[in-house]
Structures are given as C-alpha cells and as structure tokens.
Design an enzyme around this catalytic site. Structure first.
Site, PDB file in Angstrom:
ATOM      1  N   CYS A 120      34.966  38.795  53.380  1.00 49.50           N
ATOM      2  CA  CYS A 120      35.399  37.819  54.358  1.00 49.50           C
ATOM      3  C   CYS A 120      35.810  38.499  55.658  1.00 49.50           C
ATOM      4  CB  CYS A 120      36.553  37.015  53.795  1.00 49.50           C
ATOM      5  SG  CYS A 120      36.243  36.508  52.117  1.00 49.50           S
ATOM      6  N   ASN A 158      41.150  39.214  45.361  1.00 48.44           N
ATOM      7  CA  ASN A 158      39.691  39.229  45.440  1.00 48.44           C
ATOM      8  C   ASN A 158      39.197  40.625  45.830  1.00 48.44           C
ATOM      9  OD1 ASN A 158      40.925  38.500  48.046  1.00 48.44           O
ATOM     10  ND2 ASN A 158      38.837  38.580  48.798  1.00 48.44           N
TER      11      ASN A 158
HETATM   12  N1  PMP Z   1      40.060  32.682  48.691  1.00 51.28           N
HETATM   13  C1  PMP Z   1      39.596  33.766  48.058  1.00 51.28           C
HETATM   14  C2  PMP Z   1      40.467  34.492  47.076  1.00 51.28           C
HETATM   15  C3  PMP Z   1      38.288  34.234  48.312  1.00 51.28           C
HETATM   16  O1  PMP Z   1      37.818  35.320  47.706  1.00 51.28           O
HETATM   17  C4  PMP Z   1      37.491  33.525  49.259  1.00 51.28           C
HETATM   18  C5  PMP Z   1      36.098  34.017  49.580  1.00 51.28           C
HETATM   19  N2  PMP Z   1      35.236  33.921  48.475  1.00 51.28           N
HETATM   20  C6  PMP Z   1      38.030  32.392  49.883  1.00 51.28           C
HETATM   21  C7  PMP Z   1      39.318  32.018  49.585  1.00 51.28           C
HETATM   22  C8  PMP Z   1      37.234  31.609  50.893  1.00 51.28           C
HETATM   23  O2  PMP Z   1      36.170  30.968  50.302  1.00 51.28           O
HETATM   24  P1  PMP Z   1      35.124  30.129  51.177  1.00 51.28           P
HETATM   25  O3  PMP Z   1      34.586  31.110  52.184  1.00 51.28           O
HETATM   26  O4  PMP Z   1      34.089  29.696  50.185  1.00 51.28           O
HETATM   27  O5  PMP Z   1      35.824  29.002  51.807  1.00 51.28           O
END
Ligand code: PMP
Length: 389
Positions: free
Chosen positions: A324, A150
């Site tokens: 994140c 990501n």
């Molecule tokens: N896995 C990946 C590869 C992410 O990029 C993200 C954040 N978009 C997440 C997990 C976590 O997603 P969420 O915050 O919607 O639970």
C-alpha cells in the site's frame, strides 16, 4: 518458472469464485432496490450473502454492511463512529503498527479536533496491554487495533483488547484484513464492536469489503446517497462482487484449517532455511505469534529494493514491505516502530504464501535468494564479513 510469493499485496480470485460471479454480470443483473422480479432476485441474493458472511465471524446478518473494500470500511468505522459519538469524548487510541489507511484516517480526525494516541509496540510489533490500559481516559471513545500486521505478520492479543475495551465502555474496532482466512474470527468471543474485512484477502474479487457493526452501535455514514445498507453506505450494491466474496467465505470455511496447516509448514521451512543459509539475516516480527503465511526478513548491509529487483529477474515476486505504500521511499513505519534504524528497515523483504503456492515455490526462493544476497553484499561498501551481528 515464476513464483508469486506476495499474497499479502494481492491474491488471485479463486476460479470457483469467478464461476459463481459470472451470471451476475448479465443474466442476473438486477438492482436490489427495484420493485420487479429482477430486483427481488438481487435482493434475495444480497441477503443470502449477508447471512453467509455473518456466519464467518459469528455475527448476525443485520450487523454486516457491504462496502467497496477495507479502506472504506476503516473510514466508516473510525470517521463514522467518531463523528457520531463526539459528545461522548474526543479521544481515540490506535497502535503504531496500523495499516496506512488507519494512520491517515487518524491524522484526518486530528485535523478535525480529535485527539489520537498511538500505542508503541515491542521489538516484535506487539502492543502491551498495560500501556493500552494506561492510555484509556474518560474521554476515550474508540480503540482501533489491527488483528495482525499486514507487514510483519505479528498477531495482537485481540481477545484481551476486546475484554478491556468492553470493561472500560470503549468501542473496539479491529481491521482484520491481514488475519482473515488465517485465523478463525469470532466477534462475540473477542468482544469486537466494529470489524473490517476485505474480499480479496480470502481469494474473492478486489473492491468489495465489509464492516461488521455490532447491534446498538451508532455511526454516521461517510458515503451519502440513496440510502442503501440502511443508510450507512449508499450506492447500488456490487452484487457480483458480493456474491464472489460470499463464495470466497464458503470455500474458506471449509478449507481454512487444511490450508493454514500447509501454509504454516511452508513458512516454517522457509524461515529455517533462509536464516541458516544466509549469514547476518534476521526475522522481523514475532517468532511464534505470527500469521501462518508470513515470513519477513532483514538482511544486513543491503537494500530491499535491489533484492526485490534481483528476485524479479530470477522470476520471484516478493515485497519490500507494505504494497500500500511501497511506492514511497520512506522505510516502513511498522519496522521503525519495532526499533529498527532506517537503514536496517530498508534491508527488509516480505514473503507471503497463499492458496496457489506449491512446495516448488518455497524451494525456488530458498535456492535463489542466498546467491542474490551474497552477490549484492559483495557490491556493497557497507558489508564486512566480520561485521558484528
Ligand atoms: N487494511 C489492511 C490490513 C490491508 O492490508 C489493506 C490492503 N490490503 C487495507 C486495509 C486496504 O485494503 P483496500 O486497498 O482493499 O481497501
């Protein structure tokens, strides 16, 4: 004019998705567990959505578990699988470039007696199949490797990993959040046993996700309650959100091919121009095996944060790395894993394009970024023009 080029962090909900969600907040408010007309209608819709989403990844409807998002799906996959299958072994393999949620779940499992191997990656962020094979022991029960990063957009050899895991009798989980909507997913072709999906990454609402769980997999729930989702994920289903995710899938199935083509053109033109116009700039991640929407650079002798703030003043929203974890001052673990020094990792910026970007957004960043880099470098005690690259 404002240009949002941070689609990896969050995506707007597609207006067509929002439209189909609206009746589920008032007119169609039923609970699928209720034994009356409103309940029956909700249960029917839930199963239709399950079918649509299953078809997106070549799975069966009863292999789809609805969750509150990718983080929860990752928790259910790793903690649910490891705790249920402990008697088979206590060893788990992840890679060094996983999403922060996988890293933190792995640490939690270590505290609870599991052993975790973290597979190193090459300078582009790609794992090595031979190294992966050499880490598998008779105690290995689970391999969890994300479909693509990501952050730097590097795509992993998912089919090969799936094949190897199947041959060795090890369960394979992949967090496909970064890849969904950009790469056609097929759990059968890729021998995937557990797959994490999120709704917002395909222009659905936030707070909804899926864990695909191949038939025959045994997992413990991580959320315990009224027994919804076959006891694997209790809690009243978020029908409006699930309807939104399902509509987002339908749109993606129709439009993905064209969309990916357009995004890849933006990406390629953008990368070429930035590398040409900005001296001592480098592309992070793989030059070809990368997500169609991702451009990630390192600019020598400047801080990503200063760049980001200057871009913000110029009306451009980009990212320094993973949204994140961008509130911490630590450099990205992904960039460090590719061999960058801390100061090099700090000078990085991530641009991710998406459905609502136009050519003008690409042009605009190409226009403003070189001058910003130049100005910041003139202020930087670290920067010398004759500095070797
Ligand atoms: N896995 C990946 C590869 C992410 O990029 C993200 C954040 N978009 C997440 C997990 C976590 O997603 P969420 O915050 O919607 O639970």
């Amino acid at each position: 004019m404002h240009s949002y080029v941070d689609y990896q962090s969050a995506k707007p909900v597609d207006p067509r998705v929002r439209e189909v969600m609206l009746p589920y907040f008032h007119e169609r408010f039923g609970n699928p567990s209720s034994l009356h007309g409103e309940g029956d209608e909700a249960a029917k819709v839930l199963e239709e959505c399950r079918r649509t989403i299953a078809s997106f990844i070549n799975a069966e409807p009863d292999e789809i578990i609805f969750t509150s998002g990718a983080t929860e799906s990752n928790n259910l996959a790793l903690i649910g699988y490891a705790s249920r299958n402990r008697e088979k072994g206590d060893h788990i393999i992840i890679s060094e470039v996983e999403h922060i949620s996988i890293h933190n779940i792995a640490k939690y499992l270590e505290k609870n007696g599991f052993k975790v191997s973290r597979l190193p990656v090459d300078q582009y962020g790609k794992i090595n199949m031979k190294k992966l094979e050499s880490r598998i022991t008779p105690q290995t029960i689970l391999i969890s490797i994300g479909y693509a990063s990501n952050e730097i957009g590097t795509i992993q050899p998912i089919s090969e990993i799936g094949q190897l895991a199947r041959e060795k009798g090890v369960t394979f989980h992949s967090d496909a959040v970064a890849a969904e909507g950009l790469i056609p997913l097929d759990v059968k072709r890729d021998h995937i046993d557990l797959l994490t999906l999120s709704s917002n990454d395909i222009y659905g609402p936030k707070g909804v996700g899926v864990l695909y769980m191949r038939k025959g997999m045994r997992l413990n729930p991580v959320i315990i309650g009224g027994g919804q989702e076959r006891g694997l994920r209790s809690g009243t289903e978020n029908i409006a959100g699930i309807v939104g995710m399902s509509k987002a899938v339908e749109i993606m199935q129709r439009e993905m091919k064209e969309e990916v083509k357009r995004l890849a053109q933006y990406r390629d033109r953008f990368i070429k121009n930035i590398l040409e116009r900005i001296p001592k700039s480098h592309l992070n991640g793989h030059p070809t095996e990368r997500l169609a929407n991702n451009a990630h650079f390192r600019f020598e002798a400047i801080e990503g944060e200063s760049l980001l703030l200057s871009l913000r003043d110029a009306g451009v929203s980009a990212a320094t790395g993973s949204a994140c974890s961008s509130k911490t001052l630590e450099p990205s673990h992904t960039l460090i894993s590719t061999g960058l020094l801390h100061e090099e990792a700090h000078g990085s910026l991530e641009f991710t394009f998406g459905r609502f970007n136009k050519e003008e957004d690409v042009d605009r960043v190409i226009e403003v970024l070189p001058a910003i880099v130049d100005r910041l470098r003139k202020l930087s005690p670290l920067y010398k023009e004759e500095m070797p690259t």
